[in-house]
Design a protein around this motif. Sequence first.
Motif, PDB file in Angstrom:
ATOM      1  N   GLU A   7      -1.427  23.689 -44.765  1.00 42.93           N
ATOM      2  CA  GLU A   7      -2.670  23.030 -45.138  1.00 42.93           C
ATOM      3  C   GLU A   7      -3.168  22.275 -43.926  1.00 42.93           C
ATOM      4  O   GLU A   7      -2.392  21.814 -43.098  1.00 42.93           O
ATOM      5  N   ILE A   8      -4.483  22.221 -43.824  1.00 43.24           N
ATOM      6  CA  ILE A   8      -5.104  21.521 -42.709  1.00 43.24           C
ATOM      7  C   ILE A   8      -6.175  20.587 -43.263  1.00 43.24           C
ATOM      8  O   ILE A   8      -6.915  20.954 -44.170  1.00 43.24           O
ATOM      9  N   VAL A   9      -6.193  19.380 -42.720  1.00 46.04           N
ATOM     10  CA  VAL A   9      -7.258  18.423 -43.034  1.00 46.04           C
ATOM     11  C   VAL A   9      -8.060  18.242 -41.755  1.00 46.04           C
ATOM     12  O   VAL A   9      -7.488  17.997 -40.691  1.00 46.04           O
ATOM     13  N   MET A  10      -9.369  18.415 -41.859  1.00 43.83           N
ATOM     14  CA  MET A  10     -10.239  18.230 -40.709  1.00 43.83           C
ATOM     15  C   MET A  10     -11.291  17.179 -41.031  1.00 43.83           C
ATOM     16  O   MET A  10     -11.769  17.104 -42.161  1.00 43.83           O
ATOM     17  N   VAL A  11     -11.618  16.385 -40.023  1.00 44.06           N
ATOM     18  CA  VAL A  11     -12.668  15.377 -40.151  1.00 44.06           C
ATOM     19  C   VAL A  11     -13.764  15.760 -39.169  1.00 44.06           C
ATOM     20  O   VAL A  11     -13.535  15.821 -37.961  1.00 44.06           O
ATOM     21  N   TYR A  12     -14.947  16.062 -39.705  1.00 44.13           N
ATOM     22  CA  TYR A  12     -16.075  16.477 -38.884  1.00 44.13           C
ATOM     23  C   TYR A  12     -16.998  15.300 -38.610  1.00 44.13           C
ATOM     24  O   TYR A  12     -17.175  14.419 -39.450  1.00 44.13           O
ATOM     25  N   SER A  13     -17.626  15.316 -37.453  1.00 46.30           N
ATOM     26  CA  SER A  13     -18.607  14.315 -37.076  1.00 46.30           C
ATOM     27  C   SER A  13     -19.884  14.505 -37.890  1.00 46.30           C
ATOM     28  O   SER A  13     -20.284  15.631 -38.189  1.00 46.30           O
ATOM     29  N   LEU A  14     -20.530  13.407 -38.230  1.00 47.50           N
ATOM     30  CA  LEU A  14     -21.782  13.454 -38.990  1.00 47.50           C
ATOM     31  C   LEU A  14     -23.010  13.279 -38.097  1.00 47.50           C
ATOM     32  O   LEU A  14     -24.135  13.283 -38.599  1.00 47.50           O
ATOM     33  N   SER A  68      -0.299  32.159 -43.296  1.00 42.91           N
ATOM     34  CA  SER A  68      -0.411  32.973 -42.085  1.00 42.91           C
ATOM     35  C   SER A  68       0.969  33.105 -41.459  1.00 42.91           C
ATOM     36  O   SER A  68       1.930  32.477 -41.911  1.00 42.91           O
ATOM     37  N   ASP A  69       1.051  33.921 -40.398  1.00 41.43           N
ATOM     38  CA  ASP A  69       2.327  33.976 -39.684  1.00 41.43           C
ATOM     39  C   ASP A  69       2.478  32.692 -38.874  1.00 41.43           C
ATOM     40  O   ASP A  69       1.542  31.905 -38.737  1.00 41.43           O
ATOM     41  N   GLU A  70       3.653  32.477 -38.327  1.00 41.12           N
ATOM     42  CA  GLU A  70       3.969  31.188 -37.710  1.00 41.12           C
ATOM     43  C   GLU A  70       3.259  30.928 -36.382  1.00 41.12           C
ATOM     44  O   GLU A  70       3.220  29.799 -35.913  1.00 41.12           O
ATOM     45  N   SER A  71       2.680  31.955 -35.772  1.00 45.54           N
ATOM     46  CA  SER A  71       2.025  31.756 -34.473  1.00 45.54           C
ATOM     47  C   SER A  71       0.571  31.300 -34.606  1.00 45.54           C
ATOM     48  O   SER A  71       0.014  30.716 -33.678  1.00 45.54           O
ATOM     49  N   PHE A  72      -0.055  31.559 -35.747  1.00 46.01           N
ATOM     50  CA  PHE A  72      -1.484  31.258 -35.894  1.00 46.01           C
ATOM     51  C   PHE A  72      -1.836  29.769 -35.874  1.00 46.01           C
ATOM     52  O   PHE A  72      -2.854  29.397 -35.265  1.00 46.01           O
ATOM     53  N   PRO A  73      -1.078  28.875 -36.519  1.00 46.83           N
ATOM     54  CA  PRO A  73      -1.483  27.454 -36.491  1.00 46.83           C
ATOM     55  C   PRO A  73      -1.636  26.870 -35.088  1.00 46.83           C
ATOM     56  O   PRO A  73      -2.522  26.040 -34.861  1.00 46.83           O
ATOM     57  N   ALA A  74      -0.839  27.308 -34.134  1.00 46.97           N
ATOM     58  CA  ALA A  74      -0.982  26.810 -32.761  1.00 46.97           C
ATOM     59  C   ALA A  74      -2.318  27.264 -32.170  1.00 46.97           C
ATOM     60  O   ALA A  74      -3.008  26.495 -31.486  1.00 46.97           O
ATOM     61  N   GLU A  75      -2.703  28.518 -32.432  1.00 52.22           N
ATOM     62  CA  GLU A  75      -3.990  29.026 -31.960  1.00 52.22           C
ATOM     63  C   GLU A  75      -5.143  28.308 -32.663  1.00 52.22           C
ATOM     64  O   GLU A  75      -6.142  27.955 -32.031  1.00 52.22           O
ATOM     65  N   LEU A  76      -5.011  28.077 -33.958  1.00 56.20           N
ATOM     66  CA  LEU A  76      -6.029  27.350 -34.715  1.00 56.20           C
ATOM     67  C   LEU A  76      -6.205  25.949 -34.147  1.00 56.20           C
ATOM     68  O   LEU A  76      -7.327  25.479 -33.948  1.00 56.20           O
ATOM     69  N   ASP A  77      -5.118  25.273 -33.852  1.00 57.22           N
ATOM     70  CA  ASP A  77      -5.171  23.927 -33.282  1.00 57.22           C
ATOM     71  C   ASP A  77      -5.866  23.943 -31.920  1.00 57.22           C
ATOM     72  O   ASP A  77      -6.656  23.054 -31.605  1.00 57.22           O
ATOM     73  N   ILE A  82     -11.011  22.429 -28.824  1.00 60.06           N
ATOM     74  CA  ILE A  82     -12.096  22.706 -27.882  1.00 60.06           C
ATOM     75  C   ILE A  82     -13.452  22.808 -28.589  1.00 60.06           C
ATOM     76  O   ILE A  82     -14.443  23.167 -27.965  1.00 60.06           O
ATOM     77  N   THR A  83     -13.493  22.489 -29.878  1.00 56.15           N
ATOM     78  CA  THR A  83     -14.725  22.579 -30.656  1.00 56.15           C
ATOM     79  C   THR A  83     -15.368  21.205 -30.788  1.00 56.15           C
ATOM     80  O   THR A  83     -14.728  20.256 -31.246  1.00 56.15           O
ATOM     81  N   ASP A  84     -16.632  21.113 -30.369  1.00 54.71           N
ATOM     82  CA  ASP A  84     -17.379  19.870 -30.538  1.00 54.71           C
ATOM     83  C   ASP A  84     -17.659  19.659 -32.023  1.00 54.71           C
ATOM     84  O   ASP A  84     -17.923  20.607 -32.753  1.00 54.71           O
ATOM     85  N   GLY A  85     -17.604  18.422 -32.460  1.00 51.54           N
ATOM     86  CA  GLY A  85     -17.929  18.106 -33.846  1.00 51.54           C
ATOM     87  C   GLY A  85     -16.723  17.857 -34.723  1.00 51.54           C
ATOM     88  O   GLY A  85     -16.866  17.407 -35.852  1.00 51.54           O
ATOM     89  N   VAL A  86     -15.523  18.139 -34.230  1.00 49.59           N
ATOM     90  CA  VAL A  86     -14.311  17.859 -34.994  1.00 49.59           C
ATOM     91  C   VAL A  86     -13.714  16.567 -34.443  1.00 49.59           C
ATOM     92  O   VAL A  86     -13.334  16.496 -33.276  1.00 49.59           O
ATOM     93  N   LEU A  87     -13.659  15.540 -35.296  1.00 42.86           N
ATOM     94  CA  LEU A  87     -13.125  14.253 -34.849  1.00 42.86           C
ATOM     95  C   LEU A  87     -11.601  14.243 -34.857  1.00 42.86           C
ATOM     96  O   LEU A  87     -10.965  13.800 -33.910  1.00 42.86           O
ATOM     97  N   ARG A  88     -11.014  14.731 -35.936  1.00 45.00           N
ATOM     98  CA  ARG A  88      -9.559  14.766 -36.069  1.00 45.00           C
ATOM     99  C   ARG A  88      -9.163  15.949 -36.931  1.00 45.00           C
ATOM    100  O   ARG A  88      -9.928  16.415 -37.783  1.00 45.00           O
ATOM    101  N   SER A  89      -7.915  16.412 -36.750  1.00 41.24           N
ATOM    102  CA  SER A  89      -7.371  17.456 -37.603  1.00 41.24           C
ATOM    103  C   SER A  89      -5.860  17.315 -37.651  1.00 41.24           C
ATOM    104  O   SER A  89      -5.253  16.754 -36.739  1.00 41.24           O
ATOM    105  N   LEU A  90      -5.274  17.828 -38.729  1.00 46.64           N
ATOM    106  CA  LEU A  90      -3.826  17.823 -38.880  1.00 46.64           C
ATOM    107  C   LEU A  90      -3.430  19.059 -39.655  1.00 46.64           C
ATOM    108  O   LEU A  90      -3.918  19.293 -40.764  1.00 46.64           O
ATOM    109  N   ILE A  91      -2.545  19.869 -39.054  1.00 48.76           N
ATOM    110  CA  ILE A  91      -2.033  21.071 -39.705  1.00 48.76           C
ATOM    111  C   ILE A  91      -0.593  20.784 -40.117  1.00 48.76           C
ATOM    112  O   ILE A  91       0.208  20.336 -39.291  1.00 48.76           O
ATOM    113  N   VAL A  92      -0.269  21.045 -41.381  1.00 48.09           N
ATOM    114  CA  VAL A  92       1.068  20.776 -41.903  1.00 48.09           C
ATOM    115  C   VAL A  92       1.603  22.034 -42.572  1.00 48.09           C
ATOM    116  O   VAL A  92       0.899  22.681 -43.342  1.00 48.09           O
TER     117      VAL A  92
END
Length: 96
Positions: A7-14, A68-77, A82-92
């Motif tokens: 699961e991932i929680v993302m906080v986007y800029s407003l 997903s497989d175990e390699s994808f979360p690192a790529e997602l992170d 490198i994406t503008d507009g994302v303030l914080r994220s956490l993948i667990v």
Amino acid sequence: MALRNYEIVMVYSLTKGEEAVEALKTKFTDLISKNGTLGEVEDWGKRKLAYPINYEAEGHYVLINFSSDESFPAELDRVINITDGVLRSLIVAKGE
């Protein structure tokens, strides 16, 4: 390869408006769908941050469950960082 649940929680800029928030949400749900199995997406909406991030006091929260497989979360992170507009994220990785 065995799939794991995450699961991932993302906080986007407003600062760029609701359209930018929706575009980011769509971008990441599409990316997850291409590389795994998209589960439940919970849009928590606009909330006050515990502390200011980049001089912003509020953010738009989204929780996404996926498998997903175990390699994808690192790529997602990497893509999130490198994406503008994302303030914080956490993948667990969720327990089975």
